[in-house]
Design a protein around this motif. Sequence first.
Motif, PDB file in Angstrom:
ATOM      1  N   TYR A 223       0.860  -1.186   0.000  1.00 51.12           N
ATOM      2  CA  TYR A 223       0.000   0.000   0.000  1.00 51.12           C
ATOM      3  C   TYR A 223       0.891   1.230   0.000  1.00 51.12           C
ATOM      4  O   TYR A 223       1.698   1.425   0.914  1.00 51.12           O
ATOM      5  N   THR A 224       0.749   2.051  -1.032  1.00 44.49           N
ATOM      6  CA  THR A 224       1.486   3.311  -1.115  1.00 44.49           C
ATOM      7  C   THR A 224       0.498   4.436  -1.325  1.00 44.49           C
ATOM      8  O   THR A 224      -0.306   4.395  -2.259  1.00 44.49           O
ATOM      9  N   GLN A 225       0.552   5.451  -0.464  1.00 48.38           N
ATOM     10  CA  GLN A 225      -0.306   6.619  -0.618  1.00 48.38           C
ATOM     11  C   GLN A 225       0.575   7.835  -0.793  1.00 48.38           C
ATOM     12  O   GLN A 225       1.447   8.116   0.033  1.00 48.38           O
ATOM     13  N   ILE A 226       0.328   8.560  -1.868  1.00 45.59           N
ATOM     14  CA  ILE A 226       1.208   9.649  -2.256  1.00 45.59           C
ATOM     15  C   ILE A 226       0.408  10.657  -3.076  1.00 45.59           C
ATOM     16  O   ILE A 226      -0.614  10.294  -3.674  1.00 45.59           O
ATOM     17  N   ALA A 227       0.818  11.902  -3.105  1.00 49.59           N
ATOM     18  CA  ALA A 227       0.119  12.915  -3.898  1.00 49.59           C
ATOM     19  C   ALA A 227       0.222  12.601  -5.387  1.00 49.59           C
ATOM     20  O   ALA A 227       1.063  11.801  -5.821  1.00 49.59           O
ATOM     21  N   ARG A 228      -0.622  13.244  -6.150  1.00 49.28           N
ATOM     22  CA  ARG A 228      -0.643  13.006  -7.603  1.00 49.28           C
ATOM     23  C   ARG A 228       0.660  13.448  -8.263  1.00 49.28           C
ATOM     24  O   ARG A 228       1.398  14.259  -7.743  1.00 49.28           O
ATOM     25  N   LYS A 229       0.883  12.866  -9.446  1.00 50.75           N
ATOM     26  CA  LYS A 229       2.023  13.218 -10.297  1.00 50.75           C
ATOM     27  C   LYS A 229       3.352  12.889  -9.632  1.00 50.75           C
ATOM     28  O   LYS A 229       4.339  13.608  -9.803  1.00 50.75           O
ATOM     29  N   ASN A 230       3.373  11.794  -8.882  1.00 55.11           N
ATOM     30  CA  ASN A 230       4.632  11.305  -8.324  1.00 55.11           C
ATOM     31  C   ASN A 230       4.961   9.919  -8.867  1.00 55.11           C
ATOM     32  O   ASN A 230       5.443   9.043  -8.149  1.00 55.11           O
ATOM     33  N   ALA A 231       4.673   9.729 -10.160  1.00 56.68           N
ATOM     34  CA  ALA A 231       5.053   8.534 -10.924  1.00 56.68           C
ATOM     35  C   ALA A 231       4.371   7.259 -10.432  1.00 56.68           C
ATOM     36  O   ALA A 231       4.941   6.176 -10.525  1.00 56.68           O
ATOM     37  N   LYS A 232       3.128   7.377  -9.956  1.00 52.28           N
ATOM     38  CA  LYS A 232       2.418   6.183  -9.481  1.00 52.28           C
ATOM     39  C   LYS A 232       2.160   5.191 -10.615  1.00 52.28           C
ATOM     40  O   LYS A 232       2.450   4.003 -10.492  1.00 52.28           O
ATOM     41  N   SER A 233       1.582   5.680 -11.718  1.00 51.29           N
ATOM     42  CA  SER A 233       1.229   4.783 -12.826  1.00 51.29           C
ATOM     43  C   SER A 233       2.469   4.132 -13.424  1.00 51.29           C
ATOM     44  O   SER A 233       2.456   2.961 -13.804  1.00 51.29           O
ATOM     45  N   GLN A 234       3.538   4.900 -13.498  1.00 50.13           N
ATOM     46  CA  GLN A 234       4.796   4.372 -14.029  1.00 50.13           C
ATOM     47  C   GLN A 234       5.297   3.219 -13.170  1.00 50.13           C
ATOM     48  O   GLN A 234       5.732   2.179 -13.678  1.00 50.13           O
ATOM     49  N   GLU A 235       5.235   3.395 -11.867  1.00 51.31           N
ATOM     50  CA  GLU A 235       5.713   2.344 -10.971  1.00 51.31           C
ATOM     51  C   GLU A 235       4.852   1.088 -11.076  1.00 51.31           C
ATOM     52  O   GLU A 235       5.364  -0.028 -11.139  1.00 51.31           O
ATOM     53  N   GLU A 236       3.528   1.294 -11.082  1.00 49.20           N
ATOM     54  CA  GLU A 236       2.627   0.149 -11.203  1.00 49.20           C
ATOM     55  C   GLU A 236       2.873  -0.607 -12.505  1.00 49.20           C
ATOM     56  O   GLU A 236       2.889  -1.842 -12.535  1.00 49.20           O
ATOM     57  N   ALA A 237       3.058   0.134 -13.594  1.00 46.16           N
ATOM     58  CA  ALA A 237       3.265  -0.485 -14.899  1.00 46.16           C
ATOM     59  C   ALA A 237       4.565  -1.278 -14.936  1.00 46.16           C
ATOM     60  O   ALA A 237       4.625  -2.389 -15.477  1.00 46.16           O
ATOM     61  N   GLY A 238       5.630  -0.715 -14.345  1.00 48.09           N
ATOM     62  CA  GLY A 238       6.919  -1.416 -14.338  1.00 48.09           C
ATOM     63  C   GLY A 238       6.859  -2.709 -13.557  1.00 48.09           C
ATOM     64  O   GLY A 238       7.420  -3.736 -13.974  1.00 48.09           O
ATOM     65  N   VAL A 239       6.161  -2.687 -12.414  1.00 44.75           N
ATOM     66  CA  VAL A 239       6.007  -3.904 -11.610  1.00 44.75           C
ATOM     67  C   VAL A 239       5.158  -4.924 -12.351  1.00 44.75           C
ATOM     68  O   VAL A 239       5.445  -6.134 -12.337  1.00 44.75           O
ATOM     69  N   ALA A 240       4.113  -4.470 -13.041  1.00 42.68           N
ATOM     70  CA  ALA A 240       3.259  -5.379 -13.801  1.00 42.68           C
ATOM     71  C   ALA A 240       4.060  -6.111 -14.870  1.00 42.68           C
ATOM     72  O   ALA A 240       3.932  -7.335 -15.051  1.00 42.68           O
ATOM     73  N   LEU A 241       4.902  -5.378 -15.601  1.00 48.69           N
ATOM     74  CA  LEU A 241       5.743  -6.003 -16.630  1.00 48.69           C
ATOM     75  C   LEU A 241       6.728  -6.997 -16.019  1.00 48.69           C
ATOM     76  O   LEU A 241       6.972  -8.077 -16.575  1.00 48.69           O
TER      77      LEU A 241
ATOM     78  N   ALA B 283       2.288   0.846 -19.392  1.00 48.76           N
ATOM     79  CA  ALA B 283       3.227  -0.271 -19.578  1.00 48.76           C
ATOM     80  C   ALA B 283       3.616  -0.392 -21.052  1.00 48.76           C
ATOM     81  O   ALA B 283       4.798  -0.606 -21.389  1.00 48.76           O
ATOM     82  N   ALA B 284       2.650  -0.242 -21.946  1.00 49.88           N
ATOM     83  CA  ALA B 284       2.941  -0.327 -23.381  1.00 49.88           C
ATOM     84  C   ALA B 284       3.850   0.806 -23.830  1.00 49.88           C
ATOM     85  O   ALA B 284       4.791   0.606 -24.609  1.00 49.88           O
ATOM     86  N   LEU B 285       3.589   2.023 -23.333  1.00 51.93           N
ATOM     87  CA  LEU B 285       4.406   3.168 -23.711  1.00 51.93           C
ATOM     88  C   LEU B 285       5.838   3.041 -23.199  1.00 51.93           C
ATOM     89  O   LEU B 285       6.797   3.421 -23.891  1.00 51.93           O
ATOM     90  N   MET B 286       6.003   2.504 -21.987  1.00 53.78           N
ATOM     91  CA  MET B 286       7.340   2.359 -21.404  1.00 53.78           C
ATOM     92  C   MET B 286       8.199   1.364 -22.185  1.00 53.78           C
ATOM     93  O   MET B 286       9.439   1.398 -22.114  1.00 53.78           O
ATOM     94  N   LEU B 287       7.547   0.484 -22.918  1.00 57.11           N
ATOM     95  CA  LEU B 287       8.275  -0.523 -23.696  1.00 57.11           C
ATOM     96  C   LEU B 287       8.704  -0.031 -25.080  1.00 57.11           C
ATOM     97  O   LEU B 287       9.532  -0.673 -25.746  1.00 57.11           O
TER      98      LEU B 287
END
Length: 583
Positions: A106-124, A157-161
């Motif tokens: 569980y991570t709680q953080i303000a917006r625009k602190n790379a949340k989606s990027q982190e989730e996508a990297g872990v998913a891959l 995730a697709a964009l990061m690849l």
Amino acid sequence: MNCLEEITEYAESCVSGEIMSCKKHRWSCQRFLNDRKRAESDPEYPYTWNEQAAQNIVDWFSMLYHSKGDLAGEPILLTPWQKFRLCQLYGWVRKDTGLRRFRKSYTQIARKNAKSQEEAGVALYEASVTAVKNGEVCEVYTAGVKRDQSKIVFNEAALMLQRSPLRTKFRITKDAITHPVSGSYIKALSKEDGKSGDGTNPALLVIDEFHQHPTTEFYDLGLGGNTKEPLLMIITTAGVDLNCPCYVAEYQYCSRVLDPDTDIEDDEYLIDICELDPEDYENLDNLGDEKLWEKANPIRMSYEGGRDKLRQAYKTASEVPEHMSAFLTKCMDVWIMAKEDGYMNMGKWKTCQVDAIPIDTKGMPVYVGFDMSAKIDLTSVAFVIPFESAEQDPEGKPVIKYIVFSHSFVPSREKLVERKKKDKAPYDAWEREGFLTVTNTPIVDQGTVMRYVLETCKKNKWEIETLCFDPANASKLMMDLSDEGYEVEEVYQSHKSLNESTQGFREQVYSGNILYTYNPVLNFAMSNAVIRRSNGLIKIDKDATTKRIDPVDAVLCAYKLAMYHEFYSAAAEAIDKFLESDW
């Protein structure tokens, strides 16, 4: 410097204050330092550090690329804050199996602190590296409140690849990112998938912006994974609904796990919360101190573009007060209840909640309020006990405080299910926890309600001062009780009748003079309550919301009489008894 040494140095800097951090993030850092100490000194400690596994996730992100912003097209180099969590997620393993320690994150953080990027990297990573390591087909799902939100992490995730050397390892289509070697895949879930969960066996479920989810359907789905290293990953920002599952269950629980003053431990749950501390925003003038913003924005405050956008958001919120709620929640990760004409500041209400009533209430006077306005729906009773505290006001007199208890009733399980669907609230769970009673009658049986009141007062040895009713739906009951010798008072549901009680109770809450133990039904009702104004007077508006406010009405009904309670000295009481005797 290896990963373990780097995140240890980071954690120590946060704990010492060298790095600006909020209280809960410092707790998270101290938790890690304690874990490392135990791993090095306690042979019975079931976890150990795998440096190679920690380094692998850092290397993995370096082979993925930023897709947007100032760093678009550059490889992703994890910041110290990101390494602190991701290296723990993969670095801590079980001694007996070598498998990952943490099953939830569980991570709680303000917006625009790379949340989606982190989730996508872990998913891959899970759909490829972890899947191959364990010889499994890993089903990875991303879940938002709507399909479009679920697709945010999937699309990221697709964009990061796109420019990554890892691109050839995956096959990307409109609906899935597949890892052909293992047969694993990443998919975005729809709302219907959350309800049914048919055919899913998630090795990883990513819940994005959990504060927006009205139910725990996806959360429950994530707990059902039957794989070697299942992971439920939640990354969210604070919200404006203190009744959502994210706040009521997860945020509260995670806060208690981190708190070193509680005995709650959960060694399989990785938790980090980055937010402003209450003292930072109690006086809104403090918000101008940009240094404080780092507490909720460890990444956004690390580069000029991010700092500048926060400055713009703060300037707007300062000039237009209506935007301050959004600034606090989205930019500073502060939970608030924002509702037009909302009756109660829920943050202040929550501070009145205590784990246990600090005084013995046996023999104390109690005022009982009833809300019988919806006999085929929800009926509530409230007990308000006034007492003289040890605190003194400026004139040296004891500060009067009020203890509040509440209980509610529904006539049938059919009505309970109906309310659960309509309010999106766990009435069934509240019944199991003892905060709600099903009377199993066509309408809520007033006799059952009254027996509950009398038995509760007898069990706690409370002395009933007054029974307070709105006469509209309880005239017969009031007459019967009056005939039995009870003091019964009519409390009309009008602005003139309830203004003083409604205003006064809120003032007592804001002054910290109300005490109550955890009661989710009362909390839910308090957050729903809105006010109606008439000629400068206020009262709770029953017609303004479809969600229940009956427990609040009952409390204000009892408080209307409790606020006038007169306290007698022991000598005065003795004189009264003497005068009432047959001398």
